[in-house]
Motif scaffolding. Structure first.
Motif, PDB file in Angstrom:
ATOM      1  N   TRP A  50       0.832  -1.201   0.000  1.00 53.32           N
ATOM      2  CA  TRP A  50       0.000   0.000   0.000  1.00 53.32           C
ATOM      3  C   TRP A  50       0.867   1.253   0.000  1.00 53.32           C
ATOM      4  O   TRP A  50       0.575   2.212  -0.722  1.00 53.32           O
ATOM      5  N   VAL A  51       1.908   1.265   0.801  1.00 50.24           N
ATOM      6  CA  VAL A  51       2.794   2.436   0.877  1.00 50.24           C
ATOM      7  C   VAL A  51       3.496   2.650  -0.463  1.00 50.24           C
ATOM      8  O   VAL A  51       3.600   3.794  -0.951  1.00 50.24           O
ATOM      9  N   ILE A  52       3.953   1.572  -1.088  1.00 51.38           N
ATOM     10  CA  ILE A  52       4.612   1.692  -2.394  1.00 51.38           C
ATOM     11  C   ILE A  52       3.621   2.195  -3.445  1.00 51.38           C
ATOM     12  O   ILE A  52       3.947   3.082  -4.250  1.00 51.38           O
ATOM     13  N   PHE A  57       1.733   6.644  -6.872  1.00 54.26           N
ATOM     14  CA  PHE A  57       0.636   7.521  -7.299  1.00 54.26           C
ATOM     15  C   PHE A  57       0.971   8.989  -7.051  1.00 54.26           C
ATOM     16  O   PHE A  57       0.788   9.837  -7.920  1.00 54.26           O
ATOM     17  N   VAL A  58       1.478   9.276  -5.846  1.00 55.00           N
ATOM     18  CA  VAL A  58       1.823  10.661  -5.498  1.00 55.00           C
ATOM     19  C   VAL A  58       2.943  11.176  -6.401  1.00 55.00           C
ATOM     20  O   VAL A  58       2.884  12.317  -6.890  1.00 55.00           O
ATOM     21  N   LEU A  59       3.936  10.357  -6.675  1.00 57.97           N
ATOM     22  CA  LEU A  59       5.033  10.793  -7.553  1.00 57.97           C
ATOM     23  C   LEU A  59       4.554  11.033  -8.975  1.00 57.97           C
ATOM     24  O   LEU A  59       4.944  12.025  -9.612  1.00 57.97           O
ATOM     25  N   GLY A  62       2.173  14.159  -8.911  1.00 62.85           N
ATOM     26  CA  GLY A  62       2.982  15.348  -8.608  1.00 62.85           C
ATOM     27  C   GLY A  62       3.867  15.738  -9.773  1.00 62.85           C
ATOM     28  O   GLY A  62       4.028  16.913 -10.096  1.00 62.85           O
ATOM     29  N   GLY A  63       4.476  14.737 -10.419  1.00 63.63           N
ATOM     30  CA  GLY A  63       5.314  15.023 -11.578  1.00 63.63           C
ATOM     31  C   GLY A  63       4.521  15.607 -12.734  1.00 63.63           C
ATOM     32  O   GLY A  63       4.960  16.572 -13.379  1.00 63.63           O
ATOM     33  N   TYR A  64       3.345  15.041 -12.985  1.00 68.87           N
ATOM     34  CA  TYR A  64       2.514  15.561 -14.079  1.00 68.87           C
ATOM     35  C   TYR A  64       2.028  16.976 -13.767  1.00 68.87           C
ATOM     36  O   TYR A  64       2.032  17.844 -14.637  1.00 68.87           O
ATOM     37  N   SER A  65       1.642  17.217 -12.509  1.00 69.34           N
ATOM     38  CA  SER A  65       1.201  18.566 -12.124  1.00 69.34           C
ATOM     39  C   SER A  65       2.343  19.565 -12.253  1.00 69.34           C
ATOM     40  O   SER A  65       2.149  20.692 -12.738  1.00 69.34           O
ATOM     41  N   THR A  66       3.532  19.173 -11.845  1.00 64.67           N
ATOM     42  CA  THR A  66       4.695  20.049 -11.980  1.00 64.67           C
ATOM     43  C   THR A  66       4.985  20.342 -13.443  1.00 64.67           C
ATOM     44  O   THR A  66       5.276  21.489 -13.808  1.00 64.67           O
ATOM     45  N   TYR A  67       4.879  19.326 -14.286  1.00 62.99           N
ATOM     46  CA  TYR A  67       5.082  19.521 -15.728  1.00 62.99           C
ATOM     47  C   TYR A  67       4.083  20.529 -16.289  1.00 62.99           C
ATOM     48  O   TYR A  67       4.456  21.415 -17.058  1.00 62.99           O
ATOM     49  N   LEU A  68       2.829  20.405 -15.896  1.00 69.42           N
ATOM     50  CA  LEU A  68       1.813  21.340 -16.390  1.00 69.42           C
ATOM     51  C   LEU A  68       2.077  22.764 -15.914  1.00 69.42           C
ATOM     52  O   LEU A  68       1.928  23.724 -16.682  1.00 69.42           O
TER      53      LEU A  68
END
Length: 168
Positions: A50-52, A57-59, A62-68
């Motif tokens: 679950w943690v992995i 999911f968060v990475l 977060g990466g896609y949001s940062t890219y946008l």
């Protein structure tokens, strides 16, 4: 101590219809079925899994949001892009007070036809038997009389501008 006590038997809510109740029951059944299916699929995952999964999911998000965000500031093209451009004023538009120059001047014969039609409409409006015809025309074409006034004003402006140019 309750600040707002609910009164029994005095309900302001409208009664639900049969269709609304059935739709709510279908929605609840689908929701519980989906939750059961997801619970069954993930029942064998350990806490570490679950943690992995959560970290992945968060990475990813977060990466896609940062890219946008970065592409929004730098102007590089994002996955979905809406182009914003300046609105250009068409060549045939003029200012509000000056007549538009479309190339061909209005003719006296056309103006005479418009004046004649306006007089005809005024006579229909004044005549009790013609009032019904006038009303039906105005109902079908609500802006007709306003358009006639605008065309007459345009002709008068053009005529005044032409006479002013010939006086110079």
């Amino acid at each position: 101590m309750k600040l707002f006590k609910s009164k029994k038997g005095n309900s302001d809510e409208p009664s639900k219809g049969i269709i609304a109740e059935k739709l709510t029951a279908i929605y609840n059944k689908l929701q519980s079925g989906w939750a059961g299916w997801m619970s069954q699929r993930t029942s064998d995952l350990s806490k570490r899994d679950w943690v992995i999964s959560l970290a992945c999911f968060v990475l990813l998000m977060g990466g896609y949001s940062t890219y946008l965000v970065i592409s929004g500031f730098t102007g590089t093209s994002a996955v979905i892009s809406n182009n914003v451009s300046n609105i250009r004023k068409p060549a045939y538009t003029g200012q509000m007070d000056e007549p538009q120059n479309t190339g061909a001047p209005p003719s006296d014969a056309g103006h005479a036809r418009i004046v004649g039609f306006r007089k005809y409409m005024d006579s229909l409006q004044a005549d009790p038997s013609g009032k019904r015809i006038y009303d039906s025309i105005i109902k079908k074409r609500p802006g007709l009389m306003d358009s006639l006034v605008q065309v007459e004003n345009y002709y008068q402006q053009f005529k005044n501008k032409r006479s002013w140019k010939t006086k110079k």
